[in-house]
Design an enzyme around this catalytic site. Structure first.
Site, short mmCIF file in Angstrom:
data_model
loop_
_atom_site.label_atom_id
_atom_site.label_comp_id
_atom_site.label_asym_id
_atom_site.label_seq_id
_atom_site.Cartn_x
_atom_site.Cartn_y
_atom_site.Cartn_z
CG MET A 272 -1.99 -1.06 1.19
SD MET A 272 -3.03 -1.05 2.66
CE MET A 272 -3.92 0.52 2.47
CD GLU B 241 -7.12 -1.35 -4.59
OE1 GLU B 241 -6.55 -2.32 -4.03
OE2 GLU B 241 -6.86 -0.17 -4.32
N GLY C 65 -9.10 -0.21 3.88
CA GLY C 65 -8.59 0.78 4.80
C GLY C 65 -7.53 1.66 4.21
CE1 TYR D 146 -4.07 -3.80 6.00
CE2 TYR D 146 -5.75 -2.13 5.57
CZ TYR D 146 -5.38 -3.45 5.72
OH TYR D 146 -6.32 -4.44 5.58
N1 LIG Z 1 4.87 6.07 3.28
C1 LIG Z 1 4.61 6.50 2.05
N2 LIG Z 1 5.47 6.24 1.04
C2 LIG Z 1 5.24 6.68 -0.20
N3 LIG Z 1 4.12 7.38 -0.56
C3 LIG Z 1 3.21 7.63 0.38
C4 LIG Z 1 3.41 7.22 1.73
N4 LIG Z 1 2.33 7.63 2.44
C5 LIG Z 1 1.51 8.27 1.58
N5 LIG Z 1 2.01 8.27 0.34
C6 LIG Z 1 1.33 8.85 -0.80
O1 LIG Z 1 0.76 7.79 -1.56
C7 LIG Z 1 0.90 8.12 -2.94
C8 LIG Z 1 0.76 6.84 -3.75
O2 LIG Z 1 -0.62 6.51 -3.77
P1 LIG Z 1 -1.22 5.34 -4.63
O3 LIG Z 1 -0.75 5.44 -6.06
O4 LIG Z 1 -2.71 5.35 -4.41
O5 LIG Z 1 -0.55 4.06 -3.95
P2 LIG Z 1 -1.04 2.55 -3.95
O6 LIG Z 1 -2.04 2.36 -5.06
O7 LIG Z 1 0.21 1.74 -4.18
O8 LIG Z 1 -1.62 2.30 -2.59
C9 LIG Z 1 2.25 8.78 -3.01
O9 LIG Z 1 2.40 9.61 -4.15
C10 LIG Z 1 2.27 9.61 -1.75
O10 LIG Z 1 1.69 10.87 -1.95
C1 LIG Z 2 -2.60 -5.39 3.13
C2 LIG Z 2 -4.07 -5.55 2.95
C3 LIG Z 2 -4.81 -4.53 2.38
N1 LIG Z 2 -6.15 -4.67 2.24
C4 LIG Z 2 -6.93 -3.57 1.63
C5 LIG Z 2 -6.68 -2.20 2.19
C6 LIG Z 2 -7.00 -1.30 1.02
O1 LIG Z 2 -8.41 -1.06 1.03
C7 LIG Z 2 -6.61 -2.14 -0.20
C8 LIG Z 2 -5.27 -1.79 -0.79
O2 LIG Z 2 -5.33 -0.53 -1.39
P1 LIG Z 2 -4.05 0.22 -2.03
O3 LIG Z 2 -4.62 0.90 -3.24
O4 LIG Z 2 -3.01 -0.80 -2.36
O5 LIG Z 2 -3.58 1.20 -1.01
O6 LIG Z 2 -6.56 -3.49 0.27
C9 LIG Z 2 -6.78 -5.85 2.61
O7 LIG Z 2 -8.00 -5.98 2.46
N2 LIG Z 2 -6.05 -6.85 3.19
C10 LIG Z 2 -4.71 -6.75 3.36
O8 LIG Z 2 -4.09 -7.72 3.87
#
Ligand SMILES: Nc1ncnc2c1ncn2[C@@H]1O[C@H](COP(=O)(O)OP(=O)(O)O)[C@@H](O)[C@H]1O
Ligand SMILES: Cc1cn([C@H]2C[C@H](O)[C@@H](COP(=O)(O)O)O2)c(=O)[nH]c1=O
Ligand SMILES: [Zn+2]
Length: 197
Positions: free
Chosen positions: A25, A96, A175, A180
């Site tokens: 995440m 996702e 979440g 997380y």
């Molecule tokens: N610990 C972190 N490390 C890197 N980016 C983070 C962190 N916490 C928040 N971010 C934000 O999350 C963004 C990436 O979001 P997103 O593309 O939705 O990630 P993912 O889909 O992998 O969860 C980054 O550009 C940054 O602004």
């Molecule tokens: C690790 C983990 C994550 N999830 C859920 C939490 C978020 O809703 C998504 C991941 O979203 P992101 O775009 O990658 O930030 O997955 C979960 O349900 N179970 C897990 O173990």
């Protein structure tokens, strides 16, 4: 890892392939997915984007990153719907992907075989470090896998896992930062040890 790929041929010529973007995440999976899809749209490709219907954290319809970048998408219940909705399409984006059924890999293969560029983003591992849903199969059949990394919130190294900070044993728990935190291997193992001491 090549993030800022300038391989413009991919964006303009119809050539079936599977690209996977994976990581923890907050690693930038959705941002990278949106970037590739927006470029394909600029190249006048016909683009369709899907996400699992259960993921309604930011929006029921759009794919939205943690930084509020967004692109409109179609929420679907099962991977089979992707084939039904994707006729006359050049590029399919899926966010996702970990939440989809195991049939997703077969669906993506069929699309790529018929000339579609398929770009998939998803969590490689759940909070326990176990490969998540169809992601290992997708990585195996992909033409290209891009692993992206968040920053460990404890030490600033590259994170490799999403540590769950609330008590809940269910594999699927939607979440954000209240549930997380991205951690590196060392900080994750330390956190697990502290929670069992
Ligand atoms: N610990 C972190 N490390 C890197 N980016 C983070 C962190 N916490 C928040 N971010 C934000 O999350 C963004 C990436 O979001 P997103 O593309 O939705 O990630 P993912 O889909 O992998 O969860 C980054 O550009 C940054 O602004
Ligand atoms: C690790 C983990 C994550 N999830 C859920 C939490 C978020 O809703 C998504 C991941 O979203 P992101 O775009 O990658 O930030 O997955 C979960 O349900 N179970 C897990 O173990
Ligand atoms: Zn760390």
């Amino acid at each position: 890892m090549v993030i800022f790929s300038e391989d413009h041929i991919l964006e303009t010529r119809k050539r079936g392939r599977i690209e996977v973007i994976c990581g923890s995440m907050f690693s930038g999976k959705t941002e990278e997915l949106i970037r590739r899809l927006k470029r394909a749209k600029f190249a006048r490709q016909r683009v369709e984007i899907y996400k699992p219907a259960i993921d309604i954290r930011y929006s029921e319809e759009d794919v939205v990153s943690h930084d509020s970048n967004s692109i409109s998408s179609t929420p679907i219940e099962s991977s089979a719907s992707i084939l039904l909705f994707s006729s006359d399409i050049d590029v399919v984006g899926i966010d996702e992907a970990q939440f989809f059924d195991k049939g997703l890999a077969d669906v993506c293969s069929k699309l790529a075989d018929s000339g579609v560029r398929v770009i998939i983003a998803g969590l490689d591992m759940d909070y326990k470090g176990v490969p998540f849903g169809p992601m290992p199969d997708l990585c195996a059949i992909a033409d290209e896998v891009t692993k992206v990394h968040a920053i460990c919130v404890k030490c600033g190294q590259l994170a490799y896992i999403s540590h769950r900070i609330v008590k809940n044993d269910k594999r699927v728990l939607l979440g954000e930062k209240d549930e997380y935190e991205p951690l590196c291997r060392e900080c994750y193992n330390k956190a697990l040890k502290e929670s069992t001491d």
